[in-house]
Design a protein around this motif. Structure first.
Motif, PDB file in Angstrom:
ATOM      1  N   VAL A  40       0.967   4.157  -2.897  1.00 48.67           N
ATOM      2  CA  VAL A  40       0.755   5.581  -2.614  1.00 48.67           C
ATOM      3  C   VAL A  40       1.957   6.395  -3.075  1.00 48.67           C
ATOM      4  O   VAL A  40       1.811   7.492  -3.620  1.00 48.67           O
ATOM      5  CB  VAL A  40       0.466   5.785  -1.111  1.00 48.67           C
ATOM      6  CG1 VAL A  40       0.487   7.250  -0.749  1.00 48.67           C
ATOM      7  CG2 VAL A  40      -0.873   5.181  -0.754  1.00 48.67           C
ATOM      8  N   SER A  41       3.154   5.866  -2.881  1.00 51.14           N
ATOM      9  CA  SER A  41       4.357   6.558  -3.331  1.00 51.14           C
ATOM     10  C   SER A  41       4.360   6.704  -4.849  1.00 51.14           C
ATOM     11  O   SER A  41       4.675   7.772  -5.377  1.00 51.14           O
ATOM     12  CB  SER A  41       5.595   5.797  -2.871  1.00 51.14           C
ATOM     13  OG  SER A  41       6.755   6.359  -3.416  1.00 51.14           O
ATOM     14  N   LEU A  47       1.761   6.698  -6.810  1.00 47.95           N
ATOM     15  CA  LEU A  47       0.691   7.622  -7.160  1.00 47.95           C
ATOM     16  C   LEU A  47       1.118   9.070  -6.927  1.00 47.95           C
ATOM     17  O   LEU A  47       0.866   9.952  -7.756  1.00 47.95           O
ATOM     18  CB  LEU A  47      -0.566   7.295  -6.343  1.00 47.95           C
ATOM     19  CG  LEU A  47      -1.803   8.126  -6.618  1.00 47.95           C
ATOM     20  CD1 LEU A  47      -2.304   7.879  -8.031  1.00 47.95           C
ATOM     21  CD2 LEU A  47      -2.878   7.814  -5.605  1.00 47.95           C
ATOM     22  N   ALA A  48       1.780   9.314  -5.822  1.00 49.78           N
ATOM     23  CA  ALA A  48       2.233  10.674  -5.527  1.00 49.78           C
ATOM     24  C   ALA A  48       3.294  11.134  -6.527  1.00 49.78           C
ATOM     25  O   ALA A  48       3.307  12.298  -6.932  1.00 49.78           O
ATOM     26  CB  ALA A  48       2.796  10.736  -4.108  1.00 49.78           C
ATOM     27  N   ALA A  82       0.834  -1.203   0.000  1.00 49.64           N
ATOM     28  CA  ALA A  82       0.000   0.000   0.000  1.00 49.64           C
ATOM     29  C   ALA A  82       0.872   1.258   0.000  1.00 49.64           C
ATOM     30  O   ALA A  82       0.589   2.216  -0.728  1.00 49.64           O
ATOM     31  CB  ALA A  82      -0.932  -0.002   1.211  1.00 49.64           C
TER      32      ALA A  82
END
Length: 81
Positions: free
Chosen positions: A35-36, A38-39, A31
């Motif tokens: 998120v990394s 996506l950022a 997860a």
């Protein structure tokens, strides 16, 4: 109950607990990686690069003198206690 049955149940419980923690941590790492990623895709410009270009690597002579004066004053005040 016999001791061997209790030991087997204890080992089963230990493996179940360790397995659930391992699975939870694996899901957490995946997860965080998601998120990394996506950022990074949403915010392509790195603010650290912009900040690094604005800053100088070494302070000027006046700033160095001010820092030395502040440190000297702090040391003398500490020793005066």
């Amino acid at each position: 109950m016999q001791v061997s049955n209790l030991l087997i149940e204890g080992v089963n419980l230990m493996l179940l607990g360790m397995g659930s923690v391992f699975i939870f941590l694996t899901v957490l790492v995946l997860a965080m990686s998601g998120v990394s990623y996506l950022a990074k895709t949403l915010f392509k410009d790195d603010p650290r690069e912009k900040l690094a270009s604005e800053m100088t690597l070494s302070p000027s002579a006046n700033e160095g003198d001010e820092i030395i004066a502040v440190i000297s004053a702090a040391i003398s005040r500490y020793r005066a206690k």
